[in-house]
Write a protein that holds these residues in place. Structure first.
Motif, short mmCIF file in Angstrom:
data_model
loop_
_atom_site.label_atom_id
_atom_site.label_comp_id
_atom_site.label_asym_id
_atom_site.label_seq_id
_atom_site.Cartn_x
_atom_site.Cartn_y
_atom_site.Cartn_z
N LEU A 47 -4.29 10.01 7.00
CA LEU A 47 -3.96 9.13 5.88
C LEU A 47 -5.00 9.40 4.79
O LEU A 47 -6.19 9.17 5.00
CB LEU A 47 -4.02 7.65 6.31
N LEU A 48 -4.54 9.92 3.66
CA LEU A 48 -5.44 10.14 2.51
C LEU A 48 -5.06 9.08 1.48
O LEU A 48 -4.00 9.15 0.86
CB LEU A 48 -5.22 11.55 1.94
N THR A 49 -5.91 8.09 1.34
CA THR A 49 -5.51 6.95 0.51
C THR A 49 -6.57 6.54 -0.50
O THR A 49 -7.78 6.63 -0.24
CB THR A 49 -5.16 5.74 1.40
N ASP A 50 -6.07 6.10 -1.64
CA ASP A 50 -6.94 5.48 -2.63
C ASP A 50 -7.46 4.18 -2.02
O ASP A 50 -6.84 3.62 -1.11
CB ASP A 50 -6.11 5.20 -3.90
N VAL A 51 -8.59 3.69 -2.50
CA VAL A 51 -9.15 2.46 -1.93
C VAL A 51 -8.54 1.24 -2.61
O VAL A 51 -7.99 0.35 -1.96
CB VAL A 51 -10.69 2.44 -2.07
N LEU A 52 -8.64 1.20 -3.92
CA LEU A 52 -8.14 0.03 -4.64
C LEU A 52 -6.73 0.30 -5.13
O LEU A 52 -6.51 1.17 -5.97
CB LEU A 52 -9.05 -0.29 -5.82
N MET A 53 -5.80 -0.48 -4.61
CA MET A 53 -4.40 -0.35 -5.04
C MET A 53 -3.82 -1.76 -5.14
O MET A 53 -4.33 -2.68 -4.49
CB MET A 53 -3.60 0.47 -4.02
N PRO A 54 -2.75 -1.92 -5.93
CA PRO A 54 -2.15 -3.24 -6.03
C PRO A 54 -1.60 -3.70 -4.67
O PRO A 54 -1.15 -2.87 -3.88
CB PRO A 54 -1.01 -3.05 -7.04
N HIS A 55 -1.65 -4.99 -4.43
CA HIS A 55 -1.06 -5.66 -3.25
C HIS A 55 -1.80 -5.38 -1.94
O HIS A 55 -2.03 -6.27 -1.15
CB HIS A 55 0.43 -5.30 -3.07
N MET A 56 -2.11 -4.15 -1.66
CA MET A 56 -2.73 -3.82 -0.37
C MET A 56 -3.76 -2.71 -0.60
O MET A 56 -3.41 -1.68 -1.19
CB MET A 56 -1.65 -3.32 0.59
N ASN A 57 -5.00 -2.94 -0.17
CA ASN A 57 -5.98 -1.88 -0.40
C ASN A 57 -5.93 -0.85 0.73
O ASN A 57 -5.22 -1.03 1.74
CB ASN A 57 -7.38 -2.46 -0.60
N GLY A 58 -6.67 0.22 0.56
CA GLY A 58 -6.62 1.33 1.51
C GLY A 58 -7.00 0.91 2.92
O GLY A 58 -6.39 1.35 3.91
N ARG A 59 -8.00 0.07 3.01
CA ARG A 59 -8.46 -0.37 4.32
C ARG A 59 -7.38 -1.19 5.05
O ARG A 59 -7.12 -1.00 6.24
CB ARG A 59 -9.73 -1.22 4.13
N GLN A 60 -6.73 -2.08 4.30
CA GLN A 60 -5.67 -2.90 4.90
C GLN A 60 -4.50 -2.02 5.37
O GLN A 60 -3.92 -2.25 6.42
CB GLN A 60 -5.18 -3.93 3.87
N LEU A 61 -4.21 -1.00 4.56
CA LEU A 61 -3.13 -0.09 4.93
C LEU A 61 -3.48 0.64 6.23
O LEU A 61 -2.65 0.72 7.16
CB LEU A 61 -2.91 0.92 3.79
N ALA A 62 -4.70 1.14 6.31
CA ALA A 62 -5.12 1.86 7.52
C ALA A 62 -5.03 0.95 8.74
O ALA A 62 -4.58 1.37 9.82
CB ALA A 62 -6.55 2.37 7.34
N ASP A 63 -5.45 -0.32 8.56
CA ASP A 63 -5.39 -1.27 9.67
C ASP A 63 -3.95 -1.51 10.13
O ASP A 63 -3.68 -1.66 11.32
CB ASP A 63 -6.02 -2.61 9.25
N GLN A 64 -3.02 -1.55 9.17
CA GLN A 64 -1.62 -1.83 9.53
C GLN A 64 -0.94 -0.62 10.17
O GLN A 64 -0.03 -0.77 10.98
CB GLN A 64 -0.84 -2.27 8.28
N LEU A 65 -1.41 0.56 9.82
CA LEU A 65 -0.82 1.77 10.40
C LEU A 65 -1.38 2.06 11.80
O LEU A 65 -0.73 2.69 12.62
CB LEU A 65 -1.09 2.98 9.49
N ALA A 66 -2.58 1.58 12.05
CA ALA A 66 -3.29 1.95 13.28
C ALA A 66 -2.53 1.63 14.57
O ALA A 66 -2.47 2.48 15.47
CB ALA A 66 -4.66 1.29 13.29
N PRO A 67 -1.90 0.45 14.72
CA PRO A 67 -1.23 0.16 16.01
C PRO A 67 -0.14 1.17 16.34
O PRO A 67 -0.01 1.61 17.50
CB PRO A 67 -0.63 -1.23 15.78
N ALA A 68 0.63 1.59 15.34
CA ALA A 68 1.73 2.53 15.59
C ALA A 68 1.24 3.97 15.68
O ALA A 68 1.86 4.81 16.34
CB ALA A 68 2.79 2.40 14.48
N ARG A 69 0.14 4.24 15.01
CA ARG A 69 -0.37 5.62 14.99
C ARG A 69 -1.88 5.59 15.29
O ARG A 69 -2.72 5.80 14.41
CB ARG A 69 -0.12 6.26 13.61
N PRO A 70 -2.23 5.36 16.55
CA PRO A 70 -3.65 5.20 16.90
C PRO A 70 -4.48 6.45 16.67
O PRO A 70 -5.70 6.37 16.53
CB PRO A 70 -3.61 4.82 18.39
#
Lengths: 519, 115
Positions: free
Chosen positions: A446-469
């Motif tokens: 996951l190559l992601t910007d940190v600050l984004m509207p609605h959901m930041n990069g860290r939150q996105l990584a956390d949400q993806l982690a269970p499905a893609r450990p």
């Protein structure tokens, strides 16, 4: 010391005048309350006044009230000296604003003692007022720097996104064009200008304390010794460089690369102050800053510190220049000779390193910068010389690219695809989650910007982690302000790519993260 | 001489005889002027003129620890329009006598110290 006597009784005025002069005071006398008021409201008002109560014009109580209503830092000690005795009058006089109340006829020695007390108090008040004024000036200076820093940081962030695109696409075009192509030189010039722009934004980020630092426990003496050779080359032969290093120097925690930058900028500044040659002394030492020092220097913290002083024998500067030297783009050099970012960068780095910097100078008498860095609790690491990373390598993995800036996203996609990666693209966190859900095959990074509207990069990584450990994460940002730095994104096992990045840096970093190399 | 404390007066000028002589001169001139003002105020039954003059004189005679003179100025200062103004005349007479005493004593003291 000047004392005002406001007394309409000529007998007492004469006696007080004679007595006070005999005691060595300068005396100004009046028998009129209105005239006394004019003297007391003047800029150079006497610090102590002896006031009769009953006077023509204004009475003593009204004079006290008026003086107390003046909005000024300069204190005035007021003694009511009156034949109006009795408890009620004493209370009324003190309530009107008198500091002391002496009934007539007064005792000579008692008057002398009370005058001394009054002058002692007014002296303390004056010192206090002067200190408060100094602190207010220092605080307003710090607030101004903070505001400029926020502005500079915001500008740098926006420019970093633009420069990422300009430099990235320039790099791509340059790799695709032959050197004899008509456009090659023009694009090369654009690339060089973009690189200079990136340098400026790095300095702005340094000033605004929004750089990503990699602090380690280090020995400042080693750092000075390591940079000495380079510094000698920088300053030329007309300037002597001396080092006086404290042998038992305490360790400190800072980003060694940034502290090297600080030393270099201060030395270059010293060099430029000595066009006819001179001497630069680099000095280290252990210093304990006390509570009083910290209170007097906004931003300074009490406790054990490591000192780095850079002293030159150059032209020095006046107070007006000194009050601006850390502001970005402030320079005394002629147009084109300096960016005005050198000392601003120093200021930002030191502040971000939880340190503190002072400057002492006088025209014609040289300048001394003192950098105070907090002492670290543990022993320093051995500094290794920096080495270039491995050459960019290509890959075949799948990268989920999340970036809200379209141009940056396009660039990153083009660069990664050119390196044979499969790129899944999303404009924000929600879209990225959707893309991940729809993609049945592995996503390696996951190559992601940190600050984004609605959901930041860290939150996105956390949400993806269970499905893609097994998903690895690389964060990128043009802005590392405190709100981000405080997030766990920047824990040691996270990876970060600072914008503006080159195509080479992007490919290299992606490979490094995929291969599981340390960040 | 009644109502004059020599040691208190000398202490108040710190033993400085020049100051004492200067003050004696001021006292002579101002006490005459203020006494005249009090007299006029009593005749005109004008407390607004009477009180400041009596107050100022009270401070001066108080300097010499002249207790009878101070009492007289206090009575004058406290006079009310509806009160017995004859008492004011009596107080002024006493005050005048006491001021004479003070001046005499001052002159003696200054001469003594010069000698």
């Amino acid at each position: 010391m000047k004392i005002l006597i406001a007394e309409d009784n000529r007998f007492y005025r004469s006696m007080l005048d004679t007595t006070l002069r005999e005691w060595g005071y300068e005396v100004v006398g009046t028998g009129d309350g209105e005239e006394a008021w004019q003297l007391l409201r003047a800029k150079e008002a006497p610090p102590l006044a002896i006031l009769d109560w009953v006077m023509p014009g204004l009475d003593g109580a009204e004079l006290c009230r008026r003086v107390r209503s003046l909005a000024r830092a300069q204190p005035t000690y007021l003694i009511m000296l009156t034949a109006k005795d009795g408890k009620a009058n004493v209370i009324a006089g003190l309530e009107a604003g008198a500091d002391d109340y002496i009934p007539k006829p007064f005792d000579r020695e008692e008057l002398r003692a009370r005058l001394q007390v009054g002058l002692r108090i007014v002296g303390l008040q004056s010192s206090l007022a002067a200190r408060v004024t100094e602190l207010e000036i220092a605080l307003s200076g710090a607030q101004k720097m903070e505001a400029i820093g926020r502005l500079a940081g915001g500008v740098a962030h926006d420019f970093n996104n633009l420069l990422t695109v300009i430099n990235g696409f320039s790099d791509m075009l340059l790799t695709q064009l032959r050197k004899d192509d008509a456009c090659y030189e023009a694009i090369h010039t654009i690339r060089q200008a973009g690189e200079r722009g990136a340098g400026l934004t790095r300095q702005l980020l340094a000033f605004s304390r929004k750089q990503l630092l990699n602090p380690i426990v280090l020995d400042l003496n080693t750092l000075v010794a390591n940079t000495e050779k380079m510094l000698r080359r920088l300053i030329g032969e007309d300037i002597r460089l001396l080092t006086r290093l404290e042998p038992a120097l305490r360790p400190t925690k800072a980003d060694p690369g940034q502290i090297e930058q600080v030393i270099m900028n201060l030395v270059v500044n010293a060099r430029d102050a000595m066009p006819e040659g001179g001497e630069i002394v680099l000095e280290t030492g252990n210093v304990d800053l006390d509570e009083g020092y910290a209170a007097a220097h906004p931003g300074a913290q009490p406790g054990p510190h490591v000192l780095l002083a850079v002293r030159d024998t150059g032209c020095g500067m006046d107070k007006e220049i000194m009050s601006h030297i850390f502001e970005p783009f402030f320079t005394t050099k002629e147009a084109g000779k300096g960016t005005g970012l050198g000392l601003a960068t120093v200021y930002g780095i030191i502040n971000q390193s939880e340190g503190h910097i002072t400057v002492e100078s006088e025209p014609g008498r040289g300048t001394t910068f003192r950098v105070y860095l907090p002492q670290a609790a543990v022993a320093p690491l051995q500094l290794k010389p920096s080495t270039d990373g491995p050459q960019p390598a290509k890959g075949s993995e799948t990268v989920l690219l999340v970036e809200d800036e379209e141009a940056v996203r396009k660039l990153a996609r083009a660069v990664l695809e050119a390196s044979h990666y499969t790129v899944l693209e999303a404009r924000d966190g929600s879209e990225a989650l959707q893309v991940s859900t729809n993609w049945r095959d592995p996503i390696h990074l996951l190559l992601t910007d940190v600050l984004m509207p609605h959901m930041n990069g860290r939150q996105l990584a956390d949400q993806l982690a269970p499905a893609r450990p097994e998903l690895k994460v690389l964060y990128m940002s043009g802005y590392t302000d405190d709100t981000i730095v405080r997030q766990p994104v920047f824990e040691p096992d996270n990876h970060f790519l600072q914008k503006p990045f080159t195509t080479c840096q992007l490919v290299h970093k992606v490979r490094e993260v995929l291969d599981g190399n340390p960040c | 001489v009644a109502s004059f404390d020599r040691s208190a007066v000398l202490a108040r000028v710190g033993g400085n005889l020049k100051t004492l002589r200067d003050l004696a001169g001021v006292f002579r001139e101002d006490s005459q002027r203020l006494t005249a003002e009090i007299r006029e105020a009593l005749q005109a039954r004008d407390v607004h003129k009477l009180r400041p003059a009596a107050h100022t004189l009270k401070g001066m005679v108080g300097f010499f620890a002249a207790t009878r003179a101070v009492d007289a100025t206090l009575r004058l200062e406290a006079l009310r329009p509806e009160e017995d103004w004859a008492g004011g005349e009596t107080a002024l007479t006493t005050l005048g006598e006491e001021i004479d005493h003070i001046q005499t004593a001052l002159a003696v003291l200054c001469e003594e110290t010069v000698a």
